[in-house]
Design a protein around this motif. Structure first.
Motif, PDB file in Angstrom:
ATOM      1  N   VAL A   8      30.560  54.239 -21.148  1.00 16.90           N
ATOM      2  CA  VAL A   8      29.770  53.076 -20.762  1.00 16.90           C
ATOM      3  C   VAL A   8      29.565  52.250 -22.026  1.00 16.90           C
ATOM      4  N   VAL A   9      29.933  50.972 -21.988  1.00 18.46           N
ATOM      5  CA  VAL A   9      29.806  50.113 -23.163  1.00 18.46           C
ATOM      6  C   VAL A   9      28.945  48.905 -22.845  1.00 18.46           C
ATOM      7  N   GLU A  10      28.259  48.419 -23.864  1.00 23.36           N
ATOM      8  CA  GLU A  10      27.451  47.206 -23.751  1.00 23.36           C
ATOM      9  C   GLU A  10      28.103  46.130 -24.607  1.00 23.36           C
ATOM     10  N   ILE A  11      28.473  45.026 -23.976  1.00 20.84           N
ATOM     11  CA  ILE A  11      29.223  43.961 -24.645  1.00 20.84           C
ATOM     12  C   ILE A  11      28.497  42.638 -24.475  1.00 20.84           C
ATOM     13  N   GLU A  12      28.421  41.864 -25.551  1.00 24.61           N
ATOM     14  CA  GLU A  12      27.872  40.511 -25.456  1.00 24.61           C
ATOM     15  C   GLU A  12      29.013  39.546 -25.182  1.00 24.61           C
ATOM     16  N   ALA A  13      28.888  38.770 -24.120  1.00 24.16           N
ATOM     17  CA  ALA A  13      29.954  37.848 -23.728  1.00 24.16           C
ATOM     18  C   ALA A  13      30.117  36.742 -24.770  1.00 24.16           C
ATOM     19  N   SER A  14      31.354  36.517 -25.166  1.00 24.60           N
ATOM     20  CA  SER A  14      31.659  35.462 -26.133  1.00 24.60           C
ATOM     21  C   SER A  14      31.815  34.129 -25.413  1.00 24.60           C
ATOM     22  N   THR A  41      34.912  34.338 -14.068  1.00 28.10           N
ATOM     23  CA  THR A  41      34.339  35.360 -13.205  1.00 28.10           C
ATOM     24  C   THR A  41      34.602  36.736 -13.800  1.00 28.10           C
ATOM     25  N   LEU A  42      33.780  37.704 -13.398  1.00 29.19           N
ATOM     26  CA  LEU A  42      33.993  39.069 -13.871  1.00 29.19           C
ATOM     27  C   LEU A  42      35.358  39.589 -13.443  1.00 29.19           C
ATOM     28  N   GLY A  43      35.763  39.271 -12.215  1.00 29.90           N
ATOM     29  CA  GLY A  43      37.057  39.730 -11.735  1.00 29.90           C
ATOM     30  C   GLY A  43      38.191  39.241 -12.598  1.00 29.90           C
ATOM     31  N   ASP A  44      38.091  38.002 -13.071  1.00 32.34           N
ATOM     32  CA  ASP A  44      39.120  37.433 -13.949  1.00 32.34           C
ATOM     33  C   ASP A  44      39.046  38.052 -15.339  1.00 32.34           C
ATOM     34  N   ALA A  45      37.828  38.215 -15.856  1.00 36.47           N
ATOM     35  CA  ALA A  45      37.661  38.717 -17.220  1.00 36.47           C
ATOM     36  C   ALA A  45      38.050  40.185 -17.356  1.00 36.47           C
ATOM     37  N   LEU A  46      37.903  40.936 -16.276  1.00 34.03           N
ATOM     38  CA  LEU A  46      38.121  42.382 -16.341  1.00 34.03           C
ATOM     39  C   LEU A  46      39.388  42.817 -15.610  1.00 34.03           C
ATOM     40  N   THR A  47      40.374  41.940 -15.573  1.00 33.10           N
ATOM     41  CA  THR A  47      41.634  42.281 -14.919  1.00 33.10           C
ATOM     42  C   THR A  47      42.302  43.460 -15.619  1.00 33.10           C
ATOM     43  N   THR A  48      42.689  44.476 -14.854  1.00 30.06           N
ATOM     44  CA  THR A  48      43.368  45.655 -15.411  1.00 30.06           C
ATOM     45  C   THR A  48      44.559  46.013 -14.530  1.00 30.06           C
ATOM     46  N   ASP A  49      45.450  46.795 -15.074  1.00 28.94           N
ATOM     47  CA  ASP A  49      46.595  47.305 -14.328  1.00 28.94           C
ATOM     48  C   ASP A  49      46.601  48.828 -14.457  1.00 28.94           C
ATOM     49  N   VAL A 103      22.356  43.960 -11.002  1.00 29.04           N
ATOM     50  CA  VAL A 103      22.964  45.284 -10.883  1.00 29.04           C
ATOM     51  C   VAL A 103      24.180  45.215  -9.953  1.00 29.04           C
ATOM     52  N   HIS A 104      25.258  45.889 -10.331  1.00 27.07           N
ATOM     53  CA  HIS A 104      26.501  45.914  -9.557  1.00 27.07           C
ATOM     54  C   HIS A 104      26.962  44.507  -9.178  1.00 27.07           C
ATOM     55  N   PRO A 105      27.161  43.642 -10.165  1.00 23.32           N
ATOM     56  CA  PRO A 105      27.614  42.279  -9.868  1.00 23.32           C
ATOM     57  C   PRO A 105      28.999  42.290  -9.222  1.00 23.32           C
ATOM     58  N   THR A 106      29.271  41.301  -8.374  1.00 23.38           N
ATOM     59  CA  THR A 106      30.566  41.214  -7.702  1.00 23.38           C
ATOM     60  C   THR A 106      31.616  40.625  -8.635  1.00 23.38           C
ATOM     61  N   ASP A 107      32.871  40.688  -8.220  1.00 26.71           N
ATOM     62  CA  ASP A 107      33.960  40.101  -9.010  1.00 26.71           C
ATOM     63  C   ASP A 107      33.800  38.593  -9.136  1.00 26.71           C
ATOM     64  N   GLN A 108      33.057  37.968  -8.227  1.00 23.90           N
ATOM     65  CA  GLN A 108      32.875  36.514  -8.257  1.00 23.90           C
ATOM     66  C   GLN A 108      31.725  36.079  -9.171  1.00 23.90           C
ATOM     67  N   PHE A 109      31.031  37.041  -9.758  1.00 22.48           N
ATOM     68  CA  PHE A 109      29.914  36.703 -10.659  1.00 22.48           C
ATOM     69  C   PHE A 109      30.443  35.897 -11.844  1.00 22.48           C
ATOM     70  N   VAL A 110      29.804  34.762 -12.142  1.00 20.04           N
ATOM     71  CA  VAL A 110      30.252  33.886 -13.232  1.00 20.04           C
ATOM     72  C   VAL A 110      29.535  34.265 -14.529  1.00 20.04           C
ATOM     73  N   VAL A 111      30.307  34.564 -15.541  1.00 22.11           N
ATOM     74  CA  VAL A 111      29.782  35.004 -16.842  1.00 22.11           C
ATOM     75  C   VAL A 111      29.390  33.791 -17.677  1.00 22.11           C
ATOM     76  N   ILE A 170      27.359  45.395 -19.018  1.00 24.88           N
ATOM     77  CA  ILE A 170      27.367  46.854 -19.067  1.00 24.88           C
ATOM     78  C   ILE A 170      28.572  47.317 -18.249  1.00 24.88           C
ATOM     79  N   LEU A 171      29.570  47.874 -18.936  1.00 22.52           N
ATOM     80  CA  LEU A 171      30.838  48.204 -18.294  1.00 22.52           C
ATOM     81  C   LEU A 171      31.102  49.703 -18.336  1.00 22.52           C
ATOM     82  N   PHE A 172      31.791  50.184 -17.313  1.00 20.83           N
ATOM     83  CA  PHE A 172      32.182  51.594 -17.247  1.00 20.83           C
ATOM     84  C   PHE A 172      33.682  51.690 -17.015  1.00 20.83           C
TER      85      PHE A 172
END
Length: 218
Positions: free
Chosen positions: A148-154, A161-169, A187-195, A202-204
């Protein structure tokens, strides 16, 4: 409120004791040096001078009644080991012990310590991680490679959106547990949440995927 006993009030033991007090817990501090006890007595719930290699002296402290006993003795290997043996014999249920070497660790494991701590090693790893990934404010290892990491958004993430920022394969390898913004927590923001810049994310996820995502989060 927890009940904790810390045996050995050197730099590590004192720092741990004072932080536990700050967090609202009850702390018994134990050391063989009367000068150390004099310095700490007014800052802890209770402080006691004791020869930690003397089973009778330890028995008088009622240590089995505490939630956790931490043996924070520094370089005196013999004192650490003898103290650990006595505490196990007295029936201490949860025993954490500071180790000063791998050999020390091995012996403590054989003696039945519930958790063995290497403060210098652990802090060194933490510092290296923070230096390597400066956007990471803090992290917790959950074992099995998960963190679990805590990151400050740049500023680079502002408006995405979170979905765009956290794209993984494959997709979904990293999960957003929460976003903190100006004193409010989602808590538990959706992929559409705007950063927004300076949001705390808080990411896992598995370390491998978090490392791969790090350059995109700078």
């Amino acid at each position: 409120m927890g009940q904790f006993a810390v045996i050995g009030l050197g730099r590590f033991g004192s720092a741990t004791s004072l932080e536990l007090m700050r967090l609202g817990h009850s702390v018994l501090g134990v050391d063989a040096d009367s000068r150390v006890i004099d310095q700490m007595a007014d800052r802890l719930t209770r402080a006691a001078i004791a020869d930690v290699t003397d089973r009778d002296a330890l028995a008088e402290l009622g240590l089995p009644e505490y939630d956790v006993v931490l043996v924070a003795i520094g370089e005196d290997l013999q004192a650490s080991l003898v103290c650990t043996v006595h505490l196990k014999a007295l029936g201490v249920k949860v025993l954490w012990v500071k180790a000063s070497s791998r050999a020390h660790h091995l012996i403590l494991a054989k003696l039945g310590a519930n958790r063995i701590i290497h403060p210098e090693d652990e802090m060194g790893i933490r510092i290296a991680q923070v230096l390597s990934y400066p956007m990471v404010n803090d992290y917790i290892s959950l074992g099995n490679g998960d963190f679990v990491v805590e990151i400050e958004a740049s500023a680079q993430l502002d408006g995405r959106t979170l979905g765009d920022a956290l794209t993984t394969d494959p997709p979904g390898a990293i999960h957003a547990l929460a976003v903190k913004r100006k004193g409010e927590t989602t808590v538990h923001p959706t992929d559409q949440f705007v950063v927004r810049t300076k949001d705390t994310l808080i990411l896992f996820g598995p370390l491998h995927y978090l490392k791969n995502a790090a350059p995109k989060l700078r």
